[in-house]
Scaffold this motif. Structure first.
Motif, PDB file in Angstrom:
ATOM      1  N   THR A   1       0.860  -1.178   0.000  1.00  0.00           N
ATOM      2  CA  THR A   1       0.000   0.000   0.000  1.00  0.00           C
ATOM      3  C   THR A   1       0.901   1.234   0.000  1.00  0.00           C
ATOM      4  O   THR A   1       2.114   1.137   0.220  1.00  0.00           O
ATOM      5  CB  THR A   1      -0.899   0.030   1.250  1.00  0.00           C
ATOM      6  OG1 THR A   1      -0.067   0.170   2.409  1.00  0.00           O
ATOM      7  CG2 THR A   1      -1.759  -1.215   1.354  1.00  0.00           C
ATOM      8  N   MET A   2       0.319   2.386  -0.201  1.00  0.00           N
ATOM      9  CA  MET A   2       1.103   3.629  -0.177  1.00  0.00           C
ATOM     10  C   MET A   2       1.673   3.896   1.215  1.00  0.00           C
ATOM     11  O   MET A   2       2.634   4.632   1.364  1.00  0.00           O
ATOM     12  CB  MET A   2       0.259   4.814  -0.647  1.00  0.00           C
ATOM     13  CG  MET A   2      -0.017   4.782  -2.148  1.00  0.00           C
ATOM     14  SD  MET A   2       1.474   4.703  -3.164  1.00  0.00           S
ATOM     15  CE  MET A   2       2.162   6.318  -2.901  1.00  0.00           C
ATOM     16  N   ASP A   3       1.088   3.276   2.246  1.00  0.00           N
ATOM     17  CA  ASP A   3       1.599   3.410   3.617  1.00  0.00           C
ATOM     18  C   ASP A   3       2.751   2.456   3.888  1.00  0.00           C
ATOM     19  O   ASP A   3       3.325   2.466   4.975  1.00  0.00           O
ATOM     20  CB  ASP A   3       0.483   3.147   4.629  1.00  0.00           C
ATOM     21  CG  ASP A   3      -0.655   4.141   4.513  1.00  0.00           C
ATOM     22  OD1 ASP A   3      -0.421   5.266   4.048  1.00  0.00           O
ATOM     23  OD2 ASP A   3      -1.793   3.779   4.903  1.00  0.00           O
ATOM     24  N   GLY A   4       3.061   1.575   2.938  1.00  0.00           N
ATOM     25  CA  GLY A   4       4.164   0.643   3.097  1.00  0.00           C
ATOM     26  C   GLY A   4       3.773  -0.709   3.659  1.00  0.00           C
ATOM     27  O   GLY A   4       4.636  -1.548   3.909  1.00  0.00           O
ATOM     28  N   ALA A   5       2.478  -0.948   3.859  1.00  0.00           N
ATOM     29  CA  ALA A   5       2.025  -2.241   4.384  1.00  0.00           C
ATOM     30  C   ALA A   5       1.970  -3.270   3.257  1.00  0.00           C
ATOM     31  O   ALA A   5       1.541  -2.955   2.140  1.00  0.00           O
ATOM     32  CB  ALA A   5       0.648  -2.096   5.023  1.00  0.00           C
ATOM     33  N   LEU A   6       2.409  -4.485   3.560  1.00  0.00           N
ATOM     34  CA  LEU A   6       2.342  -5.571   2.583  1.00  0.00           C
ATOM     35  C   LEU A   6       0.879  -5.913   2.341  1.00  0.00           C
ATOM     36  O   LEU A   6       0.150  -6.262   3.260  1.00  0.00           O
ATOM     37  CB  LEU A   6       3.093  -6.803   3.095  1.00  0.00           C
ATOM     38  CG  LEU A   6       3.050  -8.043   2.212  1.00  0.00           C
ATOM     39  CD1 LEU A   6       3.655  -7.768   0.838  1.00  0.00           C
ATOM     40  CD2 LEU A   6       3.767  -9.199   2.893  1.00  0.00           C
ATOM     41  N   GLU A   7       0.449  -5.803   1.084  1.00  0.00           N
ATOM     42  CA  GLU A   7      -0.954  -6.047   0.754  1.00  0.00           C
ATOM     43  C   GLU A   7      -1.150  -7.379   0.041  1.00  0.00           C
ATOM     44  O   GLU A   7      -2.008  -8.164   0.408  1.00  0.00           O
ATOM     45  CB  GLU A   7      -1.484  -4.912  -0.120  1.00  0.00           C
ATOM     46  CG  GLU A   7      -2.951  -5.029  -0.434  1.00  0.00           C
ATOM     47  CD  GLU A   7      -3.509  -3.795  -1.104  1.00  0.00           C
ATOM     48  OE1 GLU A   7      -4.741  -3.712  -1.195  1.00  0.00           O
ATOM     49  OE2 GLU A   7      -2.739  -2.922  -1.537  1.00  0.00           O
ATOM     50  N   THR A   8      -0.327  -7.649  -0.991  1.00  0.00           N
ATOM     51  CA  THR A   8      -0.534  -8.837  -1.816  1.00  0.00           C
ATOM     52  C   THR A   8       0.801  -9.480  -2.147  1.00  0.00           C
ATOM     53  O   THR A   8       1.794  -8.787  -2.364  1.00  0.00           O
ATOM     54  CB  THR A   8      -1.256  -8.454  -3.128  1.00  0.00           C
ATOM     55  OG1 THR A   8      -2.464  -7.749  -2.805  1.00  0.00           O
ATOM     56  CG2 THR A   8      -1.603  -9.672  -3.954  1.00  0.00           C
ATOM     57  N   GLU A   9       0.813 -10.819  -2.204  1.00  0.00           N
ATOM     58  CA  GLU A   9       1.981 -11.581  -2.638  1.00  0.00           C
ATOM     59  C   GLU A   9       1.566 -12.524  -3.754  1.00  0.00           C
ATOM     60  O   GLU A   9       0.462 -13.077  -3.721  1.00  0.00           O
ATOM     61  CB  GLU A   9       2.562 -12.422  -1.500  1.00  0.00           C
ATOM     62  CG  GLU A   9       3.284 -11.619  -0.453  1.00  0.00           C
ATOM     63  CD  GLU A   9       3.936 -12.516   0.569  1.00  0.00           C
ATOM     64  OE1 GLU A   9       5.035 -13.034   0.271  1.00  0.00           O
ATOM     65  OE2 GLU A   9       3.358 -12.685   1.653  1.00  0.00           O
ATOM     66  N   VAL A  10       2.456 -12.714  -4.724  1.00  0.00           N
ATOM     67  CA  VAL A  10       2.221 -13.639  -5.835  1.00  0.00           C
ATOM     68  C   VAL A  10       3.455 -14.527  -5.982  1.00  0.00           C
ATOM     69  O   VAL A  10       4.570 -14.024  -6.035  1.00  0.00           O
ATOM     70  CB  VAL A  10       1.967 -12.883  -7.163  1.00  0.00           C
ATOM     71  CG1 VAL A  10       1.697 -13.866  -8.293  1.00  0.00           C
ATOM     72  CG2 VAL A  10       0.839 -11.878  -7.030  1.00  0.00           C
ATOM     73  N   ASN A  11       3.229 -15.835  -6.053  1.00  0.00           N
ATOM     74  CA  ASN A  11       4.306 -16.803  -6.282  1.00  0.00           C
ATOM     75  C   ASN A  11       3.908 -17.691  -7.450  1.00  0.00           C
ATOM     76  O   ASN A  11       2.731 -18.051  -7.583  1.00  0.00           O
ATOM     77  CB  ASN A  11       4.515 -17.708  -5.060  1.00  0.00           C
ATOM     78  CG  ASN A  11       5.222 -17.000  -3.951  1.00  0.00           C
ATOM     79  OD1 ASN A  11       6.372 -16.640  -4.090  1.00  0.00           O
ATOM     80  ND2 ASN A  11       4.529 -16.789  -2.848  1.00  0.00           N
TER      81      ASN A  11
END
Length: 179
Positions: free
Chosen positions: A74-84
């Protein structure tokens, strides 16, 4: 005395430019930022860049034969999504960017606690959408949904299984707290 010798020049097979990468990068890390904040981070063991001319048209793509791992923030730096995925391909043509991920693709949206598992996913960056026609299993604290086909925004916040079957919900006590 006069000696002459003829040496036949060595020849080799021509290089197939469609099957030979023009660049190979090992242990790649790519960071995309927006206004000083990282919005995407991608890691790959190997990236192969292919560039060639086919039918008088220049074509190029990047292949990730050992897969990749992508994190979206996110723009706040929080991890939102991961793709593997086990393999991936990135094709750039005039005005369009398309990513394809193949083999045990797992997309996790940490904000919604959703996990999508499928074999193939296509990400159209110009439309900010991901989609697939393959079998999909989507799980969340509310239950499990499976079916064929999926459409979603690029961060998997609004994923929809197109042809669902055998789905179930998990009933919870209203006093449960999710963090």
């Amino acid at each position: 005395m006069l000696y002459t010798s003829c040496k036949q020049e060595e020849t080799s097979e021509p290089i197939d430019t469609e099957a030979t990468p023009v660049q190979v990068v090992h242990d790649m890390e790519f960071i995309q930022s927006d206004r000083g904040s990282a919005v995407m981070r991608m890691n790959a063991k190997t990236m192969q860049h292919f560039a060639f001319v086919k039918d008088s048209v220049s074509e190029s793509y990047d292949l990730y034969p050992e897969g990749f791992h992508v994190k979206l923030y996110t723009m706040d730096g929080a991890l939102e999504t991961e793709v593997n995925s086990q393999q991936a391909k990135h094709v750039t043509t005039a005005g369009k960017e398309q990513w394809s991920a193949f083999g045990n693709v797992v997309i996790i949206n940490h904000m919604k606690e959703q996990k999508v598992e499928t074999d193939t996913v296509y990400w159209d960056q110009s439309k900010h959408m991901i989609h697939t026609d393959c079998y999909v299993r989507m799980s969340s604290p509310q239950g499990v949904m499976q079916g064929y086909g999926l459409e979603s925004d690029e961060k998997a916040e609004n994923a929809v299984v197109l042809k669902p079957f055998d789905s179930y919900s998990v009933m919870r006590d209203s006093s449960d707290v999710y963090t």
